[in-house]
Write a protein that holds these residues in place. Structure first.
Motif, short mmCIF file in Angstrom:
data_model
loop_
_atom_site.label_atom_id
_atom_site.label_comp_id
_atom_site.label_asym_id
_atom_site.label_seq_id
_atom_site.Cartn_x
_atom_site.Cartn_y
_atom_site.Cartn_z
N LYS A 2 0.87 -1.17 0.00
CA LYS A 2 0.00 0.00 0.00
C LYS A 2 0.91 1.23 0.00
CE LYS A 2 -4.03 -2.09 2.19
NZ LYS A 2 -4.80 -2.06 0.93
N VAL A 3 0.79 2.03 -1.05
CA VAL A 3 1.71 3.14 -1.30
C VAL A 3 0.93 4.45 -1.37
CG1 VAL A 3 3.44 4.08 -2.87
CG2 VAL A 3 3.18 1.59 -2.66
N GLY A 4 1.45 5.48 -0.71
CA GLY A 4 0.90 6.81 -0.82
C GLY A 4 1.92 7.74 -1.45
N ILE A 5 1.50 8.50 -2.44
CA ILE A 5 2.38 9.47 -3.09
C ILE A 5 1.84 10.86 -2.82
CG2 ILE A 5 3.35 10.28 -5.27
CD1 ILE A 5 3.09 7.46 -6.36
N ILE A 6 2.66 11.71 -2.24
CA ILE A 6 2.28 13.10 -1.97
C ILE A 6 3.02 13.97 -2.97
CG2 ILE A 6 2.30 14.96 -0.27
CD1 ILE A 6 2.25 12.81 1.91
N GLY A 7 2.28 14.46 -3.95
CA GLY A 7 2.86 15.22 -5.05
C GLY A 7 2.48 14.57 -6.37
N ILE A 62 5.78 8.24 -0.55
CA ILE A 62 6.74 8.97 -1.36
C ILE A 62 6.36 10.44 -1.33
CG2 ILE A 62 7.74 9.26 -3.66
CD1 ILE A 62 7.00 6.30 -4.19
N ILE A 63 7.27 11.27 -0.84
CA ILE A 63 7.06 12.72 -0.82
C ILE A 63 7.82 13.31 -2.00
CG2 ILE A 63 7.33 14.85 0.50
CD1 ILE A 63 7.45 13.15 3.04
N THR A 64 7.09 13.89 -2.93
CA THR A 64 7.71 14.41 -4.14
C THR A 64 7.16 15.79 -4.45
OG1 THR A 64 8.15 13.92 -6.48
CG2 THR A 64 6.12 13.00 -5.54
N ILE A 65 7.54 16.73 -3.58
CA ILE A 65 7.11 18.13 -3.69
C ILE A 65 8.33 19.02 -3.52
CG2 ILE A 65 4.79 17.64 -2.82
CD1 ILE A 65 5.64 18.58 -0.07
N PRO A 66 8.25 20.28 -3.97
CA PRO A 66 9.39 21.19 -3.79
C PRO A 66 9.72 21.38 -2.30
CG PRO A 66 7.81 22.10 -5.35
CD PRO A 66 7.15 20.91 -4.72
N GLU A 67 10.98 21.66 -2.02
CA GLU A 67 11.39 21.84 -0.61
C GLU A 67 10.58 22.94 0.06
OE1 GLU A 67 14.97 19.29 -0.37
OE2 GLU A 67 12.81 19.25 -0.22
N LYS A 68 10.25 24.00 -0.68
CA LYS A 68 9.51 25.11 -0.07
C LYS A 68 8.13 24.69 0.42
CE LYS A 68 7.57 26.83 -4.46
NZ LYS A 68 7.52 27.99 -5.38
N ALA A 69 7.62 23.56 -0.10
CA ALA A 69 6.29 23.09 0.31
C ALA A 69 6.33 22.16 1.52
CB ALA A 69 5.61 22.38 -0.86
N ILE A 70 7.51 21.70 1.88
CA ILE A 70 7.62 20.78 3.02
C ILE A 70 7.06 21.38 4.31
CG2 ILE A 70 9.27 19.60 4.56
CD1 ILE A 70 8.88 18.11 1.96
N PRO A 71 7.40 22.63 4.67
CA PRO A 71 6.84 23.20 5.91
C PRO A 71 5.33 23.39 5.87
CG PRO A 71 8.81 24.40 5.24
CD PRO A 71 8.42 23.53 4.08
N THR A 84 7.87 3.09 5.25
CA THR A 84 9.11 3.64 4.71
C THR A 84 8.74 4.93 3.97
OG1 THR A 84 10.13 1.47 4.43
CG2 THR A 84 10.98 3.27 3.05
N ILE A 85 9.42 6.01 4.29
CA ILE A 85 9.12 7.30 3.66
C ILE A 85 10.28 7.70 2.76
CG2 ILE A 85 8.60 9.74 4.02
CD1 ILE A 85 7.23 9.03 6.59
N VAL A 86 9.97 7.97 1.51
CA VAL A 86 10.97 8.34 0.51
C VAL A 86 10.85 9.83 0.21
CG1 VAL A 86 11.75 8.01 -1.87
CG2 VAL A 86 10.93 6.05 -0.54
N ASP A 87 11.98 10.52 0.19
CA ASP A 87 12.02 11.92 -0.22
C ASP A 87 12.71 12.00 -1.57
OD1 ASP A 87 12.18 14.75 -0.29
OD2 ASP A 87 14.17 14.67 0.60
N THR A 88 12.00 12.55 -2.56
CA THR A 88 12.58 12.70 -3.90
C THR A 88 13.04 14.14 -4.17
OG1 THR A 88 10.64 13.40 -5.21
CG2 THR A 88 10.83 11.04 -4.67
N GLY A 89 12.93 15.00 -3.15
CA GLY A 89 13.10 16.43 -3.38
C GLY A 89 14.53 16.89 -3.55
#
Length: 228
Positions: A2-7, A62-71, A84-89
């Motif tokens: 089960k995978v969630g993609i944010i972005g 998977i978090i795949t958003i610009p760094e400015k959007a992280i906060p 497991t959380i993956v950062d592609t940024g």
């Protein structure tokens, strides 16, 4: 899984298609809401979701958003996550504004991990979306593009290494999250579609003392692409 993609940008969309093709249960979210993702869902097979729903995926996020959007992500979003959380940024000052911690030596993904309160695996940040979408090939094929993975969670890192191989790329363990600078923008290992031997050599050739220089070169290139 089960995978969630944010972005839902180019990287998130490409990964959604690859993962659904592999049979994974994929939800995808963006900041505008699931009602804006109908067409993407039809193209990729992923299910439109809210950010909170995607962040509740049990196995992989998977978090795949610009760094400015992280906060801007909701506080405590990953507090209870066992996934497991993956950062592609990637950090681009021209796009993200100046982030003092990164400018002063914190690695891009270390900064992300600090903000979300959860360790992350750095992956899929050093390949163009067009290459991620189109250059996957079976194992053993000549010229197979390699991707590097960094992280402090050995089990989570192995999940991502195995996933990269399943998608259709060779995978290389870069080391800890502190080593992830080797695949940041402007480095020899960044977005050059190298095979496994070539990427290994590029990672070895990276020079930490040139990290600011690498970033400046990448930022300059992006400025030119954007016509700024």
């Amino acid at each position: 899984m089960k995978v969630g993609i944010i972005g839902s940008g180019n990287i998130g969309s490409a990964l959604a298609k690859h993962l659904t093709d592999l049979g994974h249960d994929v939800s995808i979210a963006n900041s505008r809401g699931p009602e804006t993702l109908t067409e993407l869902a039809q193209q990729t097979g992923a299910k439109p979701a809210t950010v909170k729903e995607a962040a509740a995926a049990e196995d992989l996020i998977i978090i795949t958003i610009p760094e400015k959007a992280i906060p801007e992500l909701p506080a405590g979003l990953f507090t209870n996550s066992k996934a497991t959380i993956v950062d592609t940024g990637n950090y681009y000052p021209i796009r993200d504004g100046e982030i003092g911690e990164i400018q002063n030596g914190v690695m891009d993904s270390q900064w992300v991990a600090q903000h979300i309160g959860h360790t992350v695996i750095k992956a899929f940040n050093n390949i163009y979306s067009a290459s991620l979408e189109s250059k996957a090939v079976p194992a053993g094929e000549d010229g197979r593009v390699a991707l590097s993975v960094a992280g402090d969670d050995a089990n989570g890192k192995q999940v991502v290494l195995d996933l990269i191989e399943a998608i259709g790329f060779d995978a290389i363990d870069t080391g800890s999250l502190a080593d992830s600078w080797k695949q940041e923008p402007g480095s020899p290992a960044y977005c050059n579609d190298l095979d496994k031997a070539g990427l290994s050599a590029a990672l070895e050739a990276a020079d930490l003392s040139k990290r600011a220089e690498y970033r400046e070169a990448a930022d300059s290139q992006l400025r030119q692409m954007l016509g700024l």
